[in-house]
Design a protein around this motif. Structure first.
Motif, short mmCIF file in Angstrom:
data_model
loop_
_atom_site.label_atom_id
_atom_site.label_comp_id
_atom_site.label_asym_id
_atom_site.label_seq_id
_atom_site.Cartn_x
_atom_site.Cartn_y
_atom_site.Cartn_z
N ASN A 198 28.76 6.90 -29.71
CA ASN A 198 28.30 6.75 -28.66
C ASN A 198 28.39 5.45 -27.82
N ARG A 199 29.26 4.46 -28.26
CA ARG A 199 29.32 3.21 -27.43
C ARG A 199 28.03 2.46 -27.26
N LEU A 200 27.09 2.61 -28.14
CA LEU A 200 25.85 2.19 -27.62
C LEU A 200 25.72 0.59 -27.67
N ARG A 201 24.98 0.16 -26.67
CA ARG A 201 25.25 -1.33 -25.95
C ARG A 201 23.81 -2.18 -26.51
N ILE A 202 22.79 -1.30 -26.63
CA ILE A 202 21.46 -2.17 -26.78
C ILE A 202 20.57 -1.19 -27.91
N LEU A 203 20.10 -1.80 -28.76
CA LEU A 203 19.32 -1.42 -29.66
C LEU A 203 17.79 -2.16 -29.54
N ALA A 204 16.91 -1.41 -29.45
CA ALA A 204 15.37 -2.19 -29.54
C ALA A 204 14.78 -1.28 -30.62
N LEU A 205 14.20 -2.05 -31.49
CA LEU A 205 13.70 -1.43 -32.73
C LEU A 205 12.20 -2.23 -33.14
N THR A 206 11.09 -1.47 -33.00
CA THR A 206 9.86 -1.78 -33.17
C THR A 206 9.50 -1.90 -34.61
N THR A 207 8.78 -2.83 -35.36
CA THR A 207 8.38 -2.80 -36.89
C THR A 207 7.28 -3.53 -37.02
N ASN A 208 6.32 -2.89 -38.02
CA ASN A 208 5.16 -3.78 -38.26
C ASN A 208 5.28 -5.04 -39.08
N GLY A 209 6.73 -5.13 -39.48
CA GLY A 209 7.02 -6.27 -40.39
C GLY A 209 6.54 -6.21 -41.87
N VAL A 210 6.24 -5.21 -42.44
CA VAL A 210 5.35 -5.11 -43.84
C VAL A 210 6.62 -5.20 -44.82
N ASP A 211 7.54 -4.47 -44.83
CA ASP A 211 8.74 -4.56 -45.81
C ASP A 211 9.52 -5.74 -45.33
N SER A 212 9.20 -7.09 -45.55
CA SER A 212 10.04 -8.26 -45.12
C SER A 212 11.44 -8.30 -45.50
N GLN A 213 11.67 -8.09 -46.84
CA GLN A 213 13.13 -8.09 -47.41
C GLN A 213 13.88 -7.08 -46.58
N GLY A 214 13.32 -6.03 -46.58
CA GLY A 214 14.01 -4.72 -46.29
C GLY A 214 14.14 -5.02 -44.64
N ILE A 215 13.58 -5.43 -43.91
CA ILE A 215 13.78 -5.41 -42.39
C ILE A 215 14.72 -6.59 -42.40
N ILE A 216 14.67 -7.70 -42.91
CA ILE A 216 15.50 -8.79 -42.84
C ILE A 216 17.03 -8.12 -43.21
N ARG A 217 17.09 -7.48 -44.33
CA ARG A 217 18.38 -7.05 -44.68
C ARG A 217 18.80 -6.23 -43.61
N LEU A 218 17.97 -5.15 -43.10
CA LEU A 218 18.27 -4.21 -42.09
C LEU A 218 19.05 -4.95 -40.76
N ALA A 219 18.21 -6.06 -40.52
CA ALA A 219 18.77 -6.77 -39.18
C ALA A 219 20.29 -7.44 -39.72
N GLU A 220 20.38 -7.90 -40.72
CA GLU A 220 21.79 -8.36 -41.14
C GLU A 220 22.79 -7.38 -41.25
N GLU A 221 22.54 -6.36 -41.66
CA GLU A 221 23.46 -5.19 -41.68
C GLU A 221 23.87 -4.78 -40.55
N ILE A 222 22.89 -4.59 -39.72
CA ILE A 222 23.37 -4.10 -38.25
C ILE A 222 24.04 -5.08 -37.59
N MET A 223 23.75 -6.40 -37.69
CA MET A 223 24.45 -7.46 -36.92
C MET A 223 25.76 -7.44 -37.59
N LYS A 224 26.13 -7.29 -38.73
CA LYS A 224 27.40 -7.16 -39.28
C LYS A 224 28.19 -5.83 -38.96
N THR A 225 27.65 -4.71 -39.07
CA THR A 225 28.51 -3.50 -38.72
C THR A 225 28.60 -2.96 -37.51
#
Length: 366
Positions: free
Chosen positions: A83-110
């Motif tokens: 869908n040629r997505l241009r902008i992602l906004a994601l809200t999080t409570n930040g509890v799963d620190s390692q999972g959220i940081i890994r998620l951000a790294e994966e999204i930036m890469k893919t």
């Protein structure tokens, strides 16, 4: 009937209503508490939805706690590629620190062309935040998440990290202290959202609206000073201008009961929750129906007589809306408001640029 000609400006997605906190101010608490009984859309079902949608300008992912979907990076990737997505906004409570940081790294890469906004919730400091969120250690974990996201952002400017605070009875007296921590200690943009709808604890809505109006303006001024110290980009100033007009409309709704007469919910803004039901906005009690019943075809769902009736009802209702994400996006989709927003952005951009040049000249002569 093709309701989508070119693109969908905003899709709000709740990929899950599961959550690892039980916030006192949560407006979605009934869905959160019943999430285990909810039949979540699978990744394959979301792919079917994606394939029948047009290009999507912005995807706002909320919930529940979105990071509890282990396939969230694949969901984002699907919308980015299909869908040629241009902008992602994601809200999080930040509890799963390692999972959220890994998620951000994966999204930036893919998703190498995607602009990503990560909004981490901080509703107070230390133990007070934990009590609002009903989860011990929540503040420390959120702080760890913020540190990790800032590290990624420092080497990849496509990732924008900011702090989101829900203004409620429980933190009203501490809002400025929270902001000073966000601005001085974290050096991050701070967004204040007024508590909404029907929270888990009804008393959470017992706030002084006059105080909210004053403090939100004060924080806006502080955010502007933060922009002056950061790298000057048009997109940053545009975001600030949008927040400025959003705050104005919300305060007008609060103080003067001014209706929001160009809401795009249900036409250019759609909300899909985890069981496949589609709503005009997160706060609507009426839905368009379930995508599972129409072969995951959004156009077909919206073309029904009942959906068209609901869309007409929204246009005629003119809500007293305080939902920041819907007001914000509707403003930029209105032709006259878009012109005003860009004019303010250009004015502020030139103002900040002139100040930076002057400061450099003064420093040089000293």
């Amino acid at each position: 009937m093709n309701l989508f000609t070119k693109n969908l400006p905003l899709l709000v997605l709740h990929p899950t209503h599961r959550c690892n906190a039980r916030c006192l101010h949560c407006y979605n608490w009934e869905r959160v508490d019943n999430s285990e009984r909810e039949n979540e859309l699978s990744l394959e079902e979301i792919k079917l939805i994606s394939r029948k949608l047009p290009n999507i300008e912005m995807l706002l992912v909320s919930g529940g706690e979105p990071s509890l979907r282990e396939d969230l990076n694949l969901i984002v990737k699907e919308f980015y590629l299909k869908n040629r997505l241009r902008i992602l906004a994601l809200t999080t409570n930040g509890v799963d620190s390692q999972g959220i940081i890994r998620l951000a790294e994966e999204i930036m890469k893919t998703c190498p062309g995607l602009l990503v906004y990560m909004l981490v919730s901080l509703d107070d400091l230390g133990g007070r935040h934990d009590r609002i969120r009903n989860l011990n250690g929540c503040f420390e974990k959120a702080a760890e998440t913020i540190t990790g996201l800032k590290r990624i952002s420092s080497s990849n400017p496509r990732l924008k990290v900011s702090i989101l605070t829900t203004y409620s009875k429980y933190n009203e007296a501490n809002i400025w202290d929270i902001h000073k921590f966000v601005a001085s200690e974290l050096g991050l943009y701070h967004q204040i959202n007024l508590i909404k709808a029907n929270p888990r604890m009804p008393e959470a809505k017992e706030v002084d609206l006059a105080k909210f109006c004053v403090i939100s303006e004060k924080i806006e001024d502080s955010n502007f000073q933060l922009l002056m110290g950061n790298k000057l980009t048009y997109i940053n100033i545009l975001s600030f201008s949008l927040d400025y007009y959003t705050r104005k409309f919300i305060i007008n709704a609060i103080t003067d009961k001014t209706t929001f007469n160009f809401c795009k919910a249900g036409t250019k803004i759609l909300t899909v929750i985890s069981n496949g039901r589609v709503y005009p906005c997160e706060f609507s009690r009426e839905s368009f129906g379930n995508l599972r019943d129409v072969d995951y075809d959004m156009g077909k769902l919206l073309a029904s007589a009942s959906s068209q009736s609901l869309i007409a009802k929204i246009k005629n209702k003119q809500c007293l809306c305080t939902a920041e994400c819907y007001v914000r996006r509707s403003l930029i989709l209105d032709f006259k408001m878009r012109a005003r927003i860009h004019m303010k952005t250009l004015f502020l951009f030139n103002q900040l640029l002139a100040k930076k040049i002057l400061n450099k000249l003064l420093h040089y002569h000293v």
